[in-house]
Design a protein around this motif. Sequence first.
Motif, mmCIF file in Angstrom:
data_model
loop_
_atom_site.group_PDB
_atom_site.id
_atom_site.type_symbol
_atom_site.label_atom_id
_atom_site.label_comp_id
_atom_site.label_asym_id
_atom_site.label_seq_id
_atom_site.Cartn_x
_atom_site.Cartn_y
_atom_site.Cartn_z
ATOM 1 N N SER A 296 1.076 -1.474 -0.030
ATOM 2 C CA SER A 296 0.247 0.112 0.331
ATOM 3 C C SER A 296 1.336 0.720 -0.247
ATOM 4 O O SER A 296 1.964 1.248 0.459
ATOM 5 C CB SER A 296 -0.887 -0.327 1.249
ATOM 6 N N ILE B 206 -7.166 -8.109 7.582
ATOM 7 C CA ILE B 206 -7.483 -8.436 6.565
ATOM 8 C C ILE B 206 -6.839 -8.187 5.428
ATOM 9 O O ILE B 206 -6.806 -7.089 4.190
ATOM 10 C CB ILE B 206 -9.209 -8.782 6.081
ATOM 11 N N SER C 48 2.870 -7.385 1.583
ATOM 12 C CA SER C 48 3.557 -7.753 1.856
ATOM 13 C C SER C 48 3.774 -7.852 3.188
ATOM 14 O O SER C 48 5.313 -8.631 3.449
ATOM 15 C CB SER C 48 5.066 -6.517 1.608
ATOM 16 N N GLU D 52 -4.425 -14.136 4.478
ATOM 17 C CA GLU D 52 -3.676 -13.481 3.614
ATOM 18 C C GLU D 52 -4.358 -14.620 2.270
ATOM 19 O O GLU D 52 -3.950 -15.934 2.586
ATOM 20 C CB GLU D 52 -2.499 -13.587 2.927
ATOM 21 N N ARG D 53 -4.667 -14.201 0.993
ATOM 22 C CA ARG D 53 -5.814 -15.171 0.328
ATOM 23 C C ARG D 53 -4.737 -16.422 -0.719
ATOM 24 O O ARG D 53 -4.827 -17.020 -1.495
ATOM 25 C CB ARG D 53 -6.891 -14.663 -0.721
ATOM 26 N N TYR D 54 -3.849 -15.948 -0.623
ATOM 27 C CA TYR D 54 -2.257 -15.911 -1.339
ATOM 28 C C TYR D 54 -1.308 -16.444 -0.872
ATOM 29 O O TYR D 54 -0.652 -15.699 0.140
ATOM 30 C CB TYR D 54 -2.119 -15.088 -2.418
ATOM 31 N N THR E 218 -7.394 -4.006 4.392
ATOM 32 C CA THR E 218 -6.604 -3.477 2.874
ATOM 33 C C THR E 218 -7.255 -3.711 2.182
ATOM 34 O O THR E 218 -6.286 -3.697 1.476
ATOM 35 C CB THR E 218 -5.555 -4.088 3.509
ATOM 36 N N LEU F 70 -10.855 -6.911 -2.425
ATOM 37 C CA LEU F 70 -11.199 -7.925 -1.342
ATOM 38 C C LEU F 70 -11.730 -9.387 -2.574
ATOM 39 O O LEU F 70 -12.698 -9.304 -2.718
ATOM 40 C CB LEU F 70 -12.299 -8.018 -0.384
ATOM 41 N N ARG F 71 -11.343 -10.279 -2.210
ATOM 42 C CA ARG F 71 -11.703 -11.606 -3.048
ATOM 43 C C ARG F 71 -12.579 -12.833 -2.141
ATOM 44 O O ARG F 71 -12.260 -12.752 -0.752
ATOM 45 C CB ARG F 71 -10.407 -12.155 -3.926
HETATM 46 N N1 SAM Z 1 -1.131 -3.723 3.528
HETATM 47 C C1 SAM Z 1 -0.726 -4.207 2.382
HETATM 48 C C2 SAM Z 1 1.159 -4.061 2.120
HETATM 49 O O1 SAM Z 1 1.386 -2.714 3.056
HETATM 50 O O2 SAM Z 1 1.586 -4.761 2.213
HETATM 51 C C3 SAM Z 1 -1.352 -4.890 1.313
HETATM 52 C C4 SAM Z 1 -2.323 -4.792 1.045
HETATM 53 S S1 SAM Z 1 -3.158 -5.580 -0.913
HETATM 54 C C5 SAM Z 1 -2.869 -3.713 -0.794
HETATM 55 C C6 SAM Z 1 -4.279 -6.057 -0.093
HETATM 56 C C7 SAM Z 1 -4.331 -7.648 -0.097
HETATM 57 O O3 SAM Z 1 -5.602 -8.064 0.086
HETATM 58 C C8 SAM Z 1 -3.161 -7.945 -1.174
HETATM 59 O O4 SAM Z 1 -2.716 -9.230 -0.744
HETATM 60 C C9 SAM Z 1 -4.851 -9.172 -1.689
HETATM 61 O O5 SAM Z 1 -3.945 -10.653 -1.938
HETATM 62 C C10 SAM Z 1 -5.042 -9.597 -0.317
HETATM 63 N N2 SAM Z 1 -6.831 -10.816 -0.455
HETATM 64 C C11 SAM Z 1 -7.704 -9.984 -0.500
HETATM 65 N N3 SAM Z 1 -9.246 -11.088 -0.704
HETATM 66 C C12 SAM Z 1 -8.409 -11.105 0.221
HETATM 67 C C13 SAM Z 1 -9.068 -12.071 1.211
HETATM 68 N N4 SAM Z 1 -10.562 -12.241 1.083
HETATM 69 N N5 SAM Z 1 -8.023 -12.680 2.603
HETATM 70 C C14 SAM Z 1 -7.776 -12.552 2.590
HETATM 71 N N6 SAM Z 1 -6.631 -11.569 1.810
HETATM 72 C C15 SAM Z 1 -7.524 -10.926 1.029
#
Ligand code: SAM
Length: 221
Positions: free
Chosen positions: A68, A91, A95, A115-117, A159, A214-215
């Motif tokens: 972010s 959530i 990184s 984190e989902r990945y 996030t 968000l997925r």
């Molecule tokens: N704040 C983090 C950083 O500083 O690195 C960045 C967050 S990024 C904008 C949003 C993250 O949310 C992504 O890594 C994405 O894979 C994750 N995400 C999306 N849907 C999600 C879910 N249902 N559960 C968990 N993580 C999820």
Amino acid sequence: MRNKTIEKKYQTALNDLINYLKNSRFLNDKNVEDAFRNIPRHEFVPESELDYAYNNEPLLIKNKQTISQPGVVSRMTEWLDVREGQKILEIGTGSGWQTAILSYLVGEGTVYSVERYSELVKFAQENLKKLNIDNVHVILGDDSVGFAKESPYDRIIITAACTEIPLPLIEQLKEGGLILAPVGDSSQSLVLLQKTFKGIIEIKNESHYVFVPLRGKFGKK
Ligand code: SAM
């Protein structure tokens, strides 16, 4: 390694970033400034992005996701009003940079971050390990939302952009606790809610933010 001296070549860039965020009123709280100084963002970006680590912009990490923007992280962290000893749920670890900032502020408290990945779970865990951060649990998300097992939480931060705050997360929040999320479609508002004995009340709302979605079951398809 909380007090690790930031490498000299990044010090000027960090100072410039902090001055910019303070002048633009995105960084007002001394504790959050200390967290920014102690949790070097360059430890959380891929090697290809190192030159841009202290720019006020999101950067690509893996799986088309982003670390972010610093101004967004400072705004969200300040709104969340984190206190020492708290239990926090995040959530969207990405990184792990926002996670690490929260971990710095809770001190003896704990941060659970979902984190989902799996590639990003590993990336964040490696980044957190470099700084010897041991009060964070990074969890690979499943189709539920949050981490009910360790609830209730003092604070919950999402996030990634959601169309509405998932109800299960409100259920995982303590009474008196705060939940913060970007809510909306192509552009989102940061929405800060408090759970009270009378119900949910909105504390703050600020528009014109853009997050990755968000997925999953409670996110965009
Ligand atoms: N704040 C983090 C950083 O500083 O690195 C960045 C967050 S990024 C904008 C949003 C993250 O949310 C992504 O890594 C994405 O894979 C994750 N995400 C999306 N849907 C999600 C879910 N249902 N559960 C968990 N993580 C999820």
